[in-house]
Design an enzyme around this catalytic site. Structure first.
Site, mmCIF file in Angstrom:
data_model
loop_
_atom_site.group_PDB
_atom_site.id
_atom_site.type_symbol
_atom_site.label_atom_id
_atom_site.label_comp_id
_atom_site.label_asym_id
_atom_site.label_seq_id
_atom_site.Cartn_x
_atom_site.Cartn_y
_atom_site.Cartn_z
ATOM 1 N N LYS A 111 0.815 -1.211 0.000
ATOM 2 C CA LYS A 111 0.000 0.000 0.000
ATOM 3 C C LYS A 111 0.854 1.269 0.000
ATOM 4 O O LYS A 111 0.363 2.337 -0.337
ATOM 5 C CB LYS A 111 -0.952 0.012 1.193
ATOM 6 N N ASP A 112 2.151 1.142 0.369
ATOM 7 C CA ASP A 112 3.041 2.297 0.399
ATOM 8 C C ASP A 112 3.824 2.480 -0.896
ATOM 9 O O ASP A 112 4.613 3.418 -1.010
ATOM 10 C CB ASP A 112 4.043 2.163 1.555
ATOM 11 N N ARG A 162 -8.093 8.484 3.798
ATOM 12 C CA ARG A 162 -9.104 7.567 3.263
ATOM 13 C C ARG A 162 -10.061 7.122 4.356
ATOM 14 O O ARG A 162 -11.292 7.144 4.169
ATOM 15 C CB ARG A 162 -8.415 6.346 2.634
ATOM 16 N N ARG A 163 -9.502 6.717 5.494
ATOM 17 C CA ARG A 163 -10.351 6.261 6.599
ATOM 18 C C ARG A 163 -11.225 7.401 7.115
ATOM 19 O O ARG A 163 -12.423 7.219 7.364
ATOM 20 C CB ARG A 163 -9.480 5.706 7.730
ATOM 21 N N ARG A 180 0.522 9.931 14.307
ATOM 22 C CA ARG A 180 1.676 9.427 13.568
ATOM 23 C C ARG A 180 2.530 8.546 14.453
ATOM 24 O O ARG A 180 2.357 8.473 15.664
ATOM 25 C CB ARG A 180 2.527 10.603 13.058
ATOM 26 N N ARG A 186 1.940 4.583 18.365
ATOM 27 C CA ARG A 186 0.523 4.955 18.287
ATOM 28 C C ARG A 186 -0.280 4.308 19.414
ATOM 29 O O ARG A 186 -1.156 4.940 20.009
ATOM 30 C CB ARG A 186 -0.050 4.574 16.922
ATOM 31 N N CYS A 275 -0.812 7.652 -1.673
ATOM 32 C CA CYS A 275 -1.346 6.919 -0.528
ATOM 33 C C CYS A 275 -2.235 7.794 0.338
ATOM 34 O O CYS A 275 -3.071 7.293 1.069
ATOM 35 C CB CYS A 275 -0.218 6.325 0.312
#
Length: 366
Positions: A111-112, A162-163, A180, A186, A275
Site C-alpha cells: 500500500k506504500d 481515506r479512513r 503518527r 501509536r 497513498c
C-alpha cells in the site's frame, strides 16, 4: 520480535486453493549474498524476514542478507501524511540504494508503493496478502467494541485520509484526528492515561504480523470502510536488469494476490492518487482451474465525507493484464461519475496546507 511460524512462511511460498505462479524448474546457482532491504521499523523487519524465509525455503543454497534503512516517512513524524504527500516518502531512499546496486531486493508494504516506479525498478513479486480489513483498537480498560459503541465526540486517531473521509460519512458525531508514529508509538499514545484518543483505526495485517491480535476490538469492513489499495500485501521490488534476482523472487509470488493487487493499483494509477488520497478498494477472486472472475469495487470520497462515488465491475481473468484492464475500467467509471472532481479538490486542499506548513517552518525575522 515474534517468531515466524512455519504456516506464515508456507503461505508466503504457495497456496493450494488458488492458481500459483509456476516455480523455477531448477534453483539458481549460489552467488554472492543477495541483500534484502527494507525500512527499520519492527513491522518492516518482520515483513522482510517473511520474504527472506520464503526465499530461503525455496532456495536453501542461496545466501541472503538483510539490510535496514530509515526513509523520509520514518524521519518526519510531526506532519500529517496527507500534507506530506506521495508514497515515495517510504520508498525513495530504498530505491536509490537498489539502483546503485548497494542492495538487491526491497520489501515494502504494498500500500506504500507508488503505482509508477522509477525507471529501472519493477515489482518482481507480490506475496499472499493477509486480511486487508481495517480494525478498531479501543483504549485499554474501556468497554467499547465497535465504532457504533463510541460516545458522541469521541476522538478516533488515524493517519489515513481515506479512513477519515469514509468514516465521517457513517459517524459524523465522532472526531477524527491524525496520529503518527510506528504501531507501538501509536498504541502508547492511545493508552496514555491523559491521552485524548478513545480509539485508533489501524490496518489489521500489521497488528496480526506483530502478534497483537488481542488489541483488535473489531474489524471495520465494506460497505462501512473500503481498504487501501494493496493493503495487507507485501511487494518485492527489484532491478529490471537483474534477471537472476527476478527469477528468484518470481518463485514466491502468489498469483491470486498479484491479480487482485494489480487491479487495485491499476485503478489508482489511472486516478493518479497517492497513498494520502481518499480512494478505497475491495477485490474478490472466484473460480477454479483456468476460469477465474475478478470483481473490483473502487471508491472515492470527499474529505468531508459528504460525497462518495463507488463503482463495481467484474471481468474474467487469465493473465495479469486482464486484472489491470479491470482496474482501468473501474477508474474510468469513477472519474465519469464524479471522482475526478473530488480528487482535484483534494489536490488543491493539500497544496494549500503544504503552503501553510512551509510558512510555519520559515524562521521569523529578528
Amino acid at each position: 520480535m515474534p517468531t515466524l511460524s512455519s504456516t506464515t512462511i508456507a503461505k508466503a511460498v504457495q497456496s493450494d486453493e488458488h492458481p500459483t505462479i509456476a516455480r523455477p524448474s531448477s534453483p539458481p546457482m549460489p552467488r554472492k549474498p543477495i541483500v534484502i532491504a527494507s525500512r527499520a521499523s519492527k513491522l518492516a523487519q518482520i515483513q522482510t524476514y517473511i520474504v527472506r524465509d520464503a526465499l530461503q525455503a525455496l532456495y536453501p543454497t542461496v545466501p541472503f542478507q538483510v539490510a535496514l534503512m530509515s526513509t523520509e516517512g520514518d524521519k518526519n513524524q510531526s506532519q500529517a501524511l496527507y500534507v506530506l504527500g506521495g508514497k515515495s516518502l517510504w520508498t525513495k531512499e530504498l530505491e536509490v540504494a537498489l539502483l546503485e546496486q548497494d542492495v538487491d531486493i526491497l520489501v515494502h508494504s504494498l500500500k506504500d508503493v507508488p503505482t509508477v516506479l522509477p525507471d529501472g525498478c519493477e515489482l518482481g513479486a507480490i506475496l499472499e496478502r493477509e486480511d486487508p480489513a481495517d480494525s478498531l483498537v479501543v483504549k485499554k480498560n474501556l468497554p467499547y467494541k465497535t465504532l457504533q459503541d463510541l460516545p458522541d465526540a469521541s476522538v478516533v486517531g488515524t493517519s489515513s485520509v481515506r479512513r477519515v473521509a469514509q468514516l465521517k460519512r457513517q459517524f459524523p458525531k465522532l472526531v477524527f484526528k491524525d496520529v503518527r508514529g510506528n504501531l507501538h508509538t501509536r498504541l502508547s499514545k492511545l493508552d496514555a492515561p491523559d491521552g485524548e484518543y478513545v480509539a485508533l483505526v489501524l490496518a489489521k495485517a500489521g497488528l496480526v504480523r506483530l502478534d497483537w491480535n488481542d488489541r483488535i476490538s473489531s474489524d471495520i469492513v465494506p460497505p462501512i470502510l473500503y481498504h487501501a489499495v494493496g493493503q495487507a500485501a507485501l511487494g518485492v521490488e527489484v532491478r529490471t536488469s537483474d534477471l537472476e534476482v527476478k527469477q528468484l523472487v518470481h518463485g514466491i509470488s502468489h498469483r491470486p494476490t498479484d491479480w487482485r493487487c494489480r487491479a487495485e493499483r491499476s485503478c489508482l494509477r489511472v486516478l493518479e492518487g497517492g497513498c494520502s488520497v481518499p480512494v478505497g478498494a475491495e477485490t474478490v477472486l472466484e473460480g477454479s482451474g483456468d476460469v477465474w472472475t475478478l470483481t473490483l469495487t473502487g471508491t472515492v470520497t470527499s474529505l468531508l465525507g459528504d460525497r462518495h462515488v463507488q463503482q463495481t465491475r467484474s471481468r474474467e481473468v487469465r493473465v495479469a493484464e486482464d486484472a489491470e484492464a479491470l482496474g482501468e475500467e473501474v477508474a474510468k467509471a469513477l472519474i465519469e461519475n464524479g471522482g475526478r472532481d473530488i480528487l482535484q479538490e483534494v489536490t488543491l486542499d493539500r497544496a494549500s496546507r503544504q503552503g501553510m506548513s512551509e510558512k510555519l517552518l520559515q524562521p521569523t525575522a529578528s
